[in-house]
Design an enzyme around this catalytic site. Structure first.
Site: not given
Length: 556
Positions: A349, A476, A478
């Site tokens: 990001c 993102h 993750e």
């Protein structure tokens, strides 16, 4: 009768956040939850207010009881019927995490709602597990039960009676302590389990199995006749393998919230998933981005040197997302160091946006390149505010949720890591984006935008082709990293940082790239963590540099 046609309710009261949330279990159990699985105070009150505005209460006075509490129960019943494991039909058991500390005014509506709920569904359809701390006095080594006694008394006073006690302690509960808790808390000794420190989180299910916690839950829910033995072979293999890892990989986490590691918990988990998948023991070096800046070299030269020593000593660099202009220059310097020295880099990001800004300044010779987030009047706006966003209302105006990214370069590293698919769906959370009008200039200078959205105007993934591993993602990754499915971009970072990327890319296939030996997963890791050259002082008083993000592990 249970309100669920096919299932029961299992409530975990754990002293965490106030709201009802299963986000941690999504990652731990490898299930797919939606926003509706997170029941927040704001969502409940908003839904009740909307009903009142529509006239659904027919002019009645709207009150916490029954309107708010009914809304909470209705939400639970509605969401519990939605499958989350990819199978058809409702789940057999609905797990609810009720956070907060007993007595907090913020959690009162939720506690009252569940009290009403347990009475309505009746015995056999509701199991309450109360998680409580049993501290150990270091001076005498005595396990104290008073905190648990008081919390159970408060819980019973609010209309909820725990069926099972899960006692968090540094060591296993002594038998006399269990008997005392059983006597004063009115819970059978067989229903009192200890969650004591273990080497990694994969050992927790094994710990619970050995104490027959599953049998206690099944008995309360009248599911004994349907029960089968727990299948934990995979957990045993993961726990054993994790403890056997020896070769380390050092990742420099460059951010401005390094004093509170939970700010990057999802990133840490994704790093862990990837590092274990690559057979490496993860070591995270926390680097405060502000300490990398030139101003710190003047004000605190020791901290500046320590930060740069950590950055230069790492095998890979990760710059996560964030907001605000503090520490931005330090993150840009970290991206520049990784790019110029062929050090594996992953920017998420904001980390991707700043890599673009750095590239414009250093490679394209545009010294005034910047993001309009930090300089609204930037002469060279490389990163701009999204046109559909709102500058007056912050809440609910981000580009949120799952969005599709199409690969523009078939043989790029990112596409290979994802298994040579044509597109991927990843979760987003941002207001700014790379200026699409400057993309041709960037690509002519050697920066590839290998992933774009369906319009081709929004940049999603960047790469530098001749670099070992220099990747930035606007999304993102993750958020979708799972125990058995580590995020491909994180796997790429760890693999590149440990010299395995070429072999990994050669073995790419349809679907996610996976290691050839084992399929590994989640858990807390035991790693040495430094804060700019010094052992990190943690909130619980540990200061020897050994870090347990979930409170796991034996502290020597």
């Amino acid at each position: 009768m249970s309100p669920f046609e096919h299932g029961e309710v299992f409530v975990l009261d754990d002293g965490g956040e106030v709201d009802l949330d299963l986000g941690n279990y999504e990652r731990f159990l490898d299930i797919k939850l939606t926003r509706d699985n997170n029941i927040t105070t704001g969502k409940i009150y908003q839904s009740v207010l909307e009903k009142e505005r529509k006239g659904e209460y027919l002019g009645k006075t709207v009150q916490v009881v029954p309107h708010i509490t009914n809304a909470i129960q209705e939400w639970i019943e509605r969401v519990a019927m939605v499958p989350v494991d990819g199978k058809e039909g409702p789940a057999d058991v609905c797990v609810i995490e009720l956070g907060g500390t007993i007595g907090d005014i913020e959690s009162m509506p939720f506690i009252e709602a569940l009290g009403q709920f347990s009475y309505r569904v009746g015995p056999g359809n509701f199991c309450l597990v109360h998680v409580s701390l049993v501290p150990v006095l270091n001076v005498v080594g005595e396990q104290k039960t008073k905190p648990t006694q008081h919390s159970v008394r408060g819980l019973r006073g609010l209309g909820l009676t725990p069926n099972i006690l899960a006692c968090r302690s540094t060591k296993e509960l002594e038998e006399n302590v269990k008997e005392k808790l059983s006597q004063f808390c009115h819970v059978p000794a067989a229903n009192i389990v200890t969650l004591y420190d273990v080497s990694n989180i994969w050992r927790i299910p094994l710990l619970l199995r050995d104490q027959k916690a599953h049998e206690a839950i099944l008995k309360v829910l009248n599911l004994d006749s349907f029960a089968r033995g727990p299948k934990l072979d995979e957990w045993v293999a993961r726990a054993t393998l994790f403890d056997a890892l020896q070769d380390t990989v050092r990742i420099a986490m460059v951010g401005k919230y390094t004093g509170l590691s939970d700010s990057y918990l999802s990133v840490l988990k994704a790093l862990l998933h990837a590092s274990v998948d690559c057979r490496r023991k993860l070591v995270v070096d926390w680097v405060a981005s502000t300490d990398l800046e030139d101003s710190t070299a003047i004000e605190a030269p020791d901290a500046h040197k320590a930060a740069w020593d950590l950055l230069k000593g790492a095998n890979g660099v990760l710059v996560p997302g964030g907001f605000g202009d503090r520490g931005i220059q330090g993150k840009i310097l970290a991206a520049k160091y990784a790019r110029e020295n062929n050090v594996p880099y992953l920017g998420i990001c904001l980390g991707m946006q700043l890599a673009v800004v750095e590239f414009a300044r250093s490679v394209m010779n545009l010294p005034e390149a910047n993001s309009t987030e930090f300089d609204p009047n930037a002469k060279t706006p490389c990163v701009i505010f999204m046109p559909e966003g709102s500058k007056t209302h912050m809440g609910g105006t981000m580009r949120l949720g799952s969005r599709r990214t199409f690969f523009e370069v078939a043989d790029c590293k990112s596409a290979k890591l994802y298994g040579n698919v044509s597109y991927v769906d990843e979760r987003h959370r941002h207001r700014y984006e790379v200026n699409p009008d400057m993309v041709p200039e960037f690509e002519n200078a050697g920066l590839q935008f290998v992933g774009k959205d369906e319009t081709g105007r929004r940049m999603e993934i960047i790469e530098i082709p001749n670099h070992r591993y220099f990747v930035g993602a606007q999304f993102h990754p993750e958020f979708k990293s799972r125990p058995s499915k580590p995020s491909p971009l994180f796997v790429g970072l760890i693999a590149a940082s440990s010299g395995q990327l070429d072999r990994l890319l050669q073995g790419s296939c349809n679907g996610h790239v996976v290691s050839t030996k084992h399929s590994l997963s989640n858990g807390a890791y035991t790693s040495t963590v430094h804060q700019n050259g010094h052992a990190k002082k943690l909130a619980n008083g540990l200061s020897n540099g050994t870090y347990y993000p979930n409170g796991n592990g034996v502290h020597a």
